[in-house]
Design a protein around this motif. Structure first.
Motif, PDB file in Angstrom:
ATOM      1  N   ASP A 137       0.829  -1.125   0.005  1.00 37.28           N
ATOM      2  CA  ASP A 137       0.057  -0.022  -0.138  1.00 37.28           C
ATOM      3  C   ASP A 137       1.034   1.329  -0.110  1.00 37.28           C
ATOM      4  O   ASP A 137       0.177   2.129  -0.212  1.00 37.28           O
ATOM      5  CB  ASP A 137      -0.989   0.086   1.340  1.00 37.28           C
ATOM      6  CG  ASP A 137      -1.859  -0.964   1.325  1.00 37.28           C
ATOM      7  OD1 ASP A 137      -2.176  -1.499   0.089  1.00 37.28           O
ATOM      8  OD2 ASP A 137      -2.435  -1.255   2.220  1.00 37.28           O
ATOM      9  N   PRO A 140       5.013   4.182  -4.085  1.00 36.94           N
ATOM     10  CA  PRO A 140       4.475   5.172  -4.960  1.00 36.94           C
ATOM     11  C   PRO A 140       3.964   4.642  -6.072  1.00 36.94           C
ATOM     12  O   PRO A 140       4.491   3.807  -6.631  1.00 36.94           O
ATOM     13  CB  PRO A 140       5.489   6.092  -5.094  1.00 36.94           C
ATOM     14  CG  PRO A 140       6.582   5.841  -3.938  1.00 36.94           C
ATOM     15  CD  PRO A 140       6.274   4.283  -3.576  1.00 36.94           C
ATOM     16  N   ALA A 141       2.931   5.447  -6.738  1.00 31.91           N
ATOM     17  CA  ALA A 141       2.935   4.986  -8.148  1.00 31.91           C
ATOM     18  C   ALA A 141       3.859   5.156  -9.198  1.00 31.91           C
ATOM     19  O   ALA A 141       4.943   5.949  -8.913  1.00 31.91           O
ATOM     20  CB  ALA A 141       1.653   5.937  -8.743  1.00 31.91           C
ATOM     21  N   GLY A 142       3.909   4.113  -9.834  1.00 35.88           N
ATOM     22  CA  GLY A 142       5.163   3.951 -11.032  1.00 35.88           C
ATOM     23  C   GLY A 142       6.091   3.307 -10.347  1.00 35.88           C
ATOM     24  O   GLY A 142       7.479   3.057 -11.216  1.00 35.88           O
ATOM     25  N   SER A 144       7.624  -0.121  -7.940  1.00 31.18           N
ATOM     26  CA  SER A 144       7.201  -1.513  -7.809  1.00 31.18           C
ATOM     27  C   SER A 144       8.447  -2.172  -7.092  1.00 31.18           C
ATOM     28  O   SER A 144       9.523  -1.719  -7.179  1.00 31.18           O
ATOM     29  CB  SER A 144       6.924  -2.207  -9.139  1.00 31.18           C
ATOM     30  OG  SER A 144       7.538  -2.434  -9.839  1.00 31.18           O
TER      31      SER A 144
END
Ligand code: NAD
Length: 464
Positions: A137, A140-142, A144
């Motif tokens: 969760d 951050p976006a982008g 992994s």
């Protein structure tokens, strides 16, 4: 590869310096600002043979840097290795994973691309899967990540050689990208023929604990055999040589002593026994080993008391060695802590000397007089106890030490010396461990003249 290591302690710093030496670009991160500033100025936070030169060489080559800034340090890295502490949780014996989870969350929250997050810390089965769960969760976006379990097996005191010439490298991972990155990190070692064992996350986690537990059992077993040897006039050093010559058993870790301690065996054996119970399995051999080792540590002071005539009140006792083993400054769960506390409780005044002058000694042993040389420790002493297997102790001039003592009694809890040598050097009494055949009233060479002293050869090998 670009690697960040979070936690710059014994494992993190040695791993970081070694990985840099293998050619990687490494940043070692720690939340302890003093430690990082010291390292940036060339000051080592720990004593580990060869480490200072290794760090200096890789800093000079711009392959190794140190940082307090985790958020910046983990960005744009191929892999981030977690090497924070996993101490015992007070009371339960379980591993306290709060440092690991806190580090994992902070790492995940600051990633900016695809990164492998591998755990070098010793963590119970299930932890790496849990890391993947709790971090999902906060990434951050982008960005992994994929997790890997990469337990570390180095020994303090021989840490650099252990890392650079490992018996095996264990990598637990499921994501093929994690397998590929970890393999690339260790490629300089794999290419030299050092084995890499690839497996699942849970298997890797269990390998580390099972290895430590097995070694602890090996030591404890031989310590108990030593007690038997004392009663039946056998010599445990020769017994261990005879047992260890069997290649199915091996010579290492058969050295008798005052019980194992240190930063790993006590907490890792407790954690494994607890993990097993949590999973409705009893590791009865391991549980008995933990109990026997605790009893052994507690029993050492009585040996000193007996050697001093049965009463330690008002006696001055010198203790040589405070760390849990030689060639390190680590005092965590050292048998010397139990020994010294019990000696003080029995009324002795304890003067201790340790070659590493451990910085923790003052805090952990406030009642002890800390000496800066072995000579000042033994001055006027009624007994000297050799508690740690520091290499330098073997080269001490026993006669010169005996001369300084009020009553030259040597209690050798590492069997570093022979009874006949100590007596010949002026000691009135020598007490070793499991050396029934070498009691002072029966001091004799165990071998016929001309035969090689297998036990002496064994002692040098078994210490590995
Ligand atoms: P250590 O206490 O020497 O070092 C841990 C470091 O992590 C400390 O410097 C601490 O300040 C830092 N730290 C903790 N949380 C942090 C965070 N959130 N961010 C940045 N830094 C953080 O511990 P160690 O002896 O190196 O052991 C580390 C792990 O490796 C343990 O799980 C241990 O069981 C395992 N291990 C140790 C050895 C050994 O011989 N010491 C050998 C094999 C495995």
């Amino acid at each position: 590869m670009k690697i960040a290591i979070v936690g710059t302690g014994y494992v993190g710093l040695v791993s970081g310096a070694c990985l840099a030496d293998l050619g990687h670009d490494v940043v070692c991160i720690d939340r302890d600002l003093g430690k990082i500033e010291g390292l940036q100025n060339g000051v080592m936070p720990i004593y580990e043979p060869g480490l200072e030169a290794l760090v200096a060489r890789n800093v000079a080559a711009s392959r190794l840097t140190f940082s307090h800034d985790l958020a910046a340090g983990v960005k744009s890295r191929d892999a981030v290795l977690i090497a924070v502490g996993t101490p015992s949780e007070a009371g339960s014996g379980r591993a306290d994973l709060s440092y690991v989870f806190a580090a994992a969350l902070e790492i995940a929250a600051n990633l900016d691309g695809f990164t492998i997050v591998a755990t070098k810390s010793t963590v119970p089965v299930g932890t790496n899967r849990k890391i993947a769960e709790i971090t999902a969760d906060v990434i951050p976006a982008g960005a992994s990540m994929a997790v890997a379990s990469n337990p570390e097996f180095l020994r303090e005191g021989a840490a650099i050689a252990d890392f650079m010439q490992p018996d095996r490298i264990v990598v637990g991972a499921e994501d093929p990208r994690a397998v590929a990155v970890m393999r690339q990190i260790y490629w300089p070692l794999v290419a030299q023929g050092f084995p890499l064992i690839g497996c699942g996350l849970e298997t890797a986690e269990v390998v580390k604990y099972a290895a430590n537990a097995f070694l602890a059992v090996k030591i404890t077993f031989m310590n108990e055999v030593a007690d038997l040897c004392e009663r039946v006039d056998a010599d445990v050093e020769t017994v261990a040589a005879g047992v260890g010559a069997d290649h199915r058993i091996g010579r290492a870790f058969l050295r008798v002593g005052p019980g194992w301690g240190g930063s790993c065996f006590p907490k890792d054996t407790r954690a494994l026994a607890t993990t097993a119970r949590d999973n409705d399995v009893r590791l009865k051999v391991l549980e008995a080993c933990i109990e026997a080792n605790g009893d052994r540590k507690a029993a050492m002071a009585a040996r000193v008391e007996t050697a001093c005539g049965g009463d330690l009140r008002g006696k001055r006792v010198a203790v040589l060695g405070l760390t849990f083993k030689g060639q390190t400054d680590d005092m965590r769960e050292s048998p010397s802590l139990d020994l010294v506390s019990a000696l003080c409780a029995r009324g002795a005044s304890v003067h201790a000397y340790d070659p590493s002058q451990p910085r923790e000694a003052r805090r952990l042993l406030p009642a002890v007089h800390l000496a800066t040389s072995p000579q000042s420790a033994v001055e006027g002493a009624d007994a000297v106890v050799l508690a740690t297997d520091w290499d330098e102790f073997a080269s001490y001039d026993l006669g010169a030490l005996a001369d300084r003592m009020a009553d030259p009694v040597l209690v050798d809890l590492r069997n570093m010396f022979e009874a006949k040598t100590a007596i010949a050097c002026g000691f009135r009494r020598y007490v070793g461990l499991g050396r029934g055949a070498q009691r002072e009233d029966a001091v004799q060479g165990p071998m016929a003249p001309g035969m090689p002293d297998e036990a002496a050869v064994f002692r040098s090998v078994a210490a590995e």
